[in-house]
Write a protein that holds these residues in place. Structure first.
Motif, mmCIF file in Angstrom:
data_model
loop_
_atom_site.group_PDB
_atom_site.id
_atom_site.type_symbol
_atom_site.label_atom_id
_atom_site.label_comp_id
_atom_site.label_asym_id
_atom_site.label_seq_id
_atom_site.Cartn_x
_atom_site.Cartn_y
_atom_site.Cartn_z
ATOM 1 N N ILE A 1 -3.067 -8.752 0.480
ATOM 2 C CA ILE A 1 -2.764 -9.889 -0.611
ATOM 3 C C ILE A 1 -1.853 -8.945 -1.819
ATOM 4 O O ILE A 1 -1.977 -7.946 -2.124
ATOM 5 N N GLY A 2 -0.604 -9.482 -1.877
ATOM 6 C CA GLY A 2 0.431 -8.830 -2.475
ATOM 7 C C GLY A 2 1.187 -7.975 -1.801
ATOM 8 O O GLY A 2 2.121 -7.229 -2.790
ATOM 9 N N THR A 3 1.211 -7.782 -0.740
ATOM 10 C CA THR A 3 2.137 -6.515 -0.075
ATOM 11 C C THR A 3 2.667 -7.447 1.167
ATOM 12 O O THR A 3 1.967 -8.151 1.847
ATOM 13 N N SER A 4 3.941 -6.817 1.649
ATOM 14 C CA SER A 4 4.244 -7.202 2.817
ATOM 15 C C SER A 4 4.296 -6.275 3.931
ATOM 16 O O SER A 4 4.078 -6.831 5.257
ATOM 17 N N ASN A 5 3.761 -5.004 3.335
ATOM 18 C CA ASN A 5 3.467 -4.048 4.544
ATOM 19 C C ASN A 5 2.469 -2.731 3.621
ATOM 20 O O ASN A 5 3.309 -1.969 3.262
ATOM 21 N N LYS B 1 11.315 1.574 -4.345
ATOM 22 C CA LYS B 1 10.771 1.492 -2.781
ATOM 23 C C LYS B 1 9.295 0.669 -2.855
ATOM 24 O O LYS B 1 9.228 0.145 -1.935
ATOM 25 N N ALA B 2 8.495 1.281 -3.732
ATOM 26 C CA ALA B 2 7.228 0.662 -3.785
ATOM 27 C C ALA B 2 7.339 -0.905 -3.904
ATOM 28 O O ALA B 2 6.671 -1.778 -3.479
ATOM 29 N N SER B 3 8.162 -1.016 -4.985
ATOM 30 C CA SER B 3 8.353 -2.769 -5.183
ATOM 31 C C SER B 3 8.888 -3.666 -4.245
ATOM 32 O O SER B 3 8.633 -4.771 -4.290
ATOM 33 N N SER B 4 9.633 -2.721 -3.433
ATOM 34 C CA SER B 4 10.252 -3.825 -2.304
ATOM 35 C C SER B 4 9.353 -4.389 -1.257
ATOM 36 O O SER B 4 9.516 -5.401 -0.596
ATOM 37 N N TYR B 5 8.004 -3.742 -1.472
ATOM 38 C CA TYR B 5 6.993 -4.436 -0.640
ATOM 39 C C TYR B 5 6.123 -5.218 -1.433
ATOM 40 O O TYR B 5 5.172 -5.915 -0.686
ATOM 41 N N LYS C 1 4.715 -8.429 -3.010
ATOM 42 C CA LYS C 1 4.808 -9.934 -2.988
ATOM 43 C C LYS C 1 4.163 -10.221 -4.519
ATOM 44 O O LYS C 1 3.228 -10.508 -4.504
ATOM 45 N N GLN C 2 5.087 -10.860 -5.382
ATOM 46 C CA GLN C 2 4.664 -10.720 -6.893
ATOM 47 C C GLN C 2 3.742 -12.127 -6.863
ATOM 48 O O GLN C 2 3.820 -13.157 -6.275
ATOM 49 N N ASN C 3 2.671 -11.764 -7.524
ATOM 50 C CA ASN C 3 1.624 -12.788 -8.078
ATOM 51 C C ASN C 3 1.158 -13.532 -6.635
ATOM 52 O O ASN C 3 0.881 -14.692 -6.710
ATOM 53 N N GLU C 4 1.020 -12.903 -5.773
ATOM 54 C CA GLU C 4 0.584 -13.711 -4.321
ATOM 55 C C GLU C 4 -0.886 -14.195 -4.682
ATOM 56 O O GLU C 4 -1.209 -15.292 -4.241
ATOM 57 N N PHE C 5 -1.888 -13.348 -5.271
ATOM 58 C CA PHE C 5 -3.017 -14.036 -5.489
ATOM 59 C C PHE C 5 -3.194 -15.247 -6.386
ATOM 60 O O PHE C 5 -3.709 -16.038 -5.910
ATOM 61 N N GLY C 6 -2.304 -15.181 -7.514
ATOM 62 C CA GLY C 6 -2.274 -16.414 -8.161
ATOM 63 C C GLY C 6 -1.518 -17.472 -7.533
ATOM 64 O O GLY C 6 -1.966 -18.657 -7.472
#
Length: 523
Positions: free
Chosen positions: A101-105, A163-167, A169-174
């Motif tokens: 959760i919160g990441t694309s990869n 680069k780290a930020s590119s993966y 997913k902002q506030n996906e948990f919320g």
């Protein structure tokens, strides 16, 4: 307007220190509602997983809603010297997601997170910047000057951060919680504990089990450096740019020297800047263990179903031994202490009296004294200071800044225009002397108890309120039943009890005085 702003800032500060820290026992039990209390208790069950995690479940089927509380029995008092703010920092990062959760990869993201950590060992955070190189410590392998190496290293850090930020997913948990009908997603950190809470429709029980178990089983503390700036800004607003914020921080250092309660919950600026992601990981590993977590689930649920799901989801946590408990004894004083600050502000006056922890036999009496002094417009301090226009606001905060260990009863007032802190101090002294020498009237006791019975009924009617109270008492006293026992104890308080404890509490050897004076020339 300036006065109102000062009051508002101070109340925000107290909320930050007190949220969840003060024991919620303002309500009283009388014979007329005891049968109702019995029915409430009969709907509460509990179980403990093999790993030590405790669950308290209350059935309430009036509406298809469930409130959840993850109560971590660890707050800022458990931080190591030099690493203040870790508990609060961890609370922020607990919303950043997991390996899923919160990441694309995550497998692609993780190397960049590790690279940022490696670069951060050469970085000194500074005001307004995510990072700045300690140029005197860095030399490039290509023979660059320190300033050139600093610029190069800074650029590399920013590239790695991007680069780290590119993966991410902002506030996906919320978003998952909100899309499933969840409301009230939030958390608080106090000196005593950290709480995570929200409510879901009843048919989302398993989703909560899945989300909450994964959140604390496999957390990923991503966006660490971005969040550090957020927390530093929070500190600037709450403390550094707030005269009363600065005063309370200095006041606690004097009133509680060597006591973990004497440290700021948000942390010192230097400590926040120095915290690393590894520091947060180590704090999590040491303290976020099953035996230090109490889960409260209140609402339209089946306890058998709750236990079955809990064993499946939270049973995955590995039992670990807790670290040694902290030692937080009362400070030894022989005379009053005093601290004075001069800042560009309206004058404030504070008095803090050392009192024992909430497990003390007289805890209910201390609560009663706090209510008598500042329990609304009929309270003694309101009538003696606000109505007489000596102060714009006056309160008594009992159990400050936490109540698991010896703490303070804090009295504070914002002086009214044309009056001084000395006048406020004299008025406070008059009310304290009256409390010590004159028995409280039957009418006063009855009025306060009547007001508090209403508060109890309101609390019992709230899923969120009950989900907060049950784990609080379980964690701090060892048994959630003590919530109701404490209410009965308060009902039993007599005028003689109040006078006896007041004489013991309001002694010069227990007192710290704080004076925040106006100084328009201060920076």
């Amino acid at each position: 307007m300036r006065y109102l702003q000062q009051v508002f800032c101070f109340l925000l500060l107290l909320i930050a220190f007190l949220t969840g820290a003060a024991s919620p026992s303002w309500a009283f039990v009388s014979g007329s509602i005891q049968p109702y209390i019995d029915r409430v208790e009969s709907r509460i069950s509990e179980f403990t997983l093999d790993n030590g995690m405790k669950f308290i479940v209350m059935e309430r089927h009036q509406a298809p809603i469930v409130s959840f509380m993850t109560y971590v029995n660890i707050g800022s008092a458990y931080e190591q010297p030099g690493k203040t703010g870790a508990a609060h920092f961890l609370e922020h990062l607990a919303f950043k997601g997991t390996t899923r959760i919160g990441t694309s990869n995550y497998s692609a993201e993780k190397p960049w997170l590790d690279r940022l950590d490696a670069l951060s060992t050469q970085i000194q955070p500074t005001q307004g910047q995510p990072a700045q190189i300690q140029s005197t410590q860095i030399q490039s392998a290509q023979g660059q000057s320190p300033s050139q190496a600093s610029a190069t290293q800074q650029q590399e850090f920013e590239q790695a951060q991007a680069k780290a930020s590119s993966y991410v997913k902002q506030n996906e948990f919320g978003q998952i919680v909100q899309q499933a009908g969840g409301v009230g997603l939030n958390a608080t950190t106090s000196a005593d504990a950290t709480r995570y809470f929200y409510s879901f429709p009843a048919n989302k029980l398993e989703l909560w089990m899945s989300l909450e178990s994964e959140r604390f089983l496999e957390p990923v503390f991503r966006e660490f450096y971005e969040e550090k700036n957020v927390i530093l800004e929070e500190r600037r607003m709450r403390t550094d740019n707030s005269p009363i914020g600065k005063m309370v921080e200095k006041f606690l250092e004097v009133a509680l020297p060597g006591n973990p309660y004497g440290r700021p919950v948000i942390g010192s600026e230097a400590d926040i800047r120095g915290l690393t992601r590894q520091d947060i990981q180590e704090f999590y590993d040491a303290h976020y263990i099953p035996s230090q977590i109490v889960m409260a689930i209140v609402g339209d649920v089946n306890p058998v179903e709750v236990e079955s799901m809990a064993r499946s989801y939270f049973g995955r946590f590995t039992a670990r031994s807790p670290v040694a408990d902290i030692q937080a004894t009362a400070s030894t004083q022989t005379a009053p202490q005093e601290i004075t600050l001069k800042l560009p502000t309206e004058p404030w006056y504070l008095e803090g009296y050392q009192r024992p922890a909430l497990t003390h036999p007289d805890h209910a009496v201390y609560e009663m004294i706090g209510g008598l002094l500042s329990g609304g417009r009929t309270s003694r301090l309101y009538q003696g200071l606000v109505e007489k226009e000596l102060a714009l606001n006056v309160e008594a905060a009992d159990g400050f800044p936490g109540d698991r260990y010896p703490n303070l009863m804090l009295l504070y007032a914002l002086t009214a225009p044309g009056h001084s802190v000395e006048e406020v101090a004299a008025a406070l002294e008059a009310e304290i002397t009256r409390l010590k020498t004159e028995p409280v009237t039957v009418e006063e006791l009855d009025r306060l108890k009547t007001q508090s019975r209403s508060g109890l009924l309101q609390t019992l009617a709230s899923n969120e309120g009950m989900a907060s109270l049950l784990p609080e008492y379980e964690a701090k006293t060892g048994d959630w039943h003590n919530l109701f026992e404490s209410l009965k104890a308060i009902e039993a308080v007599t005028a003689e009890d109040v006078q006896r404890v007041a004489n013991d509490l309001f002694q010069p050897k227990n007192l710290t005085i704080g004076k925040l004076l106006s100084d328009s020339n201060s920076i």
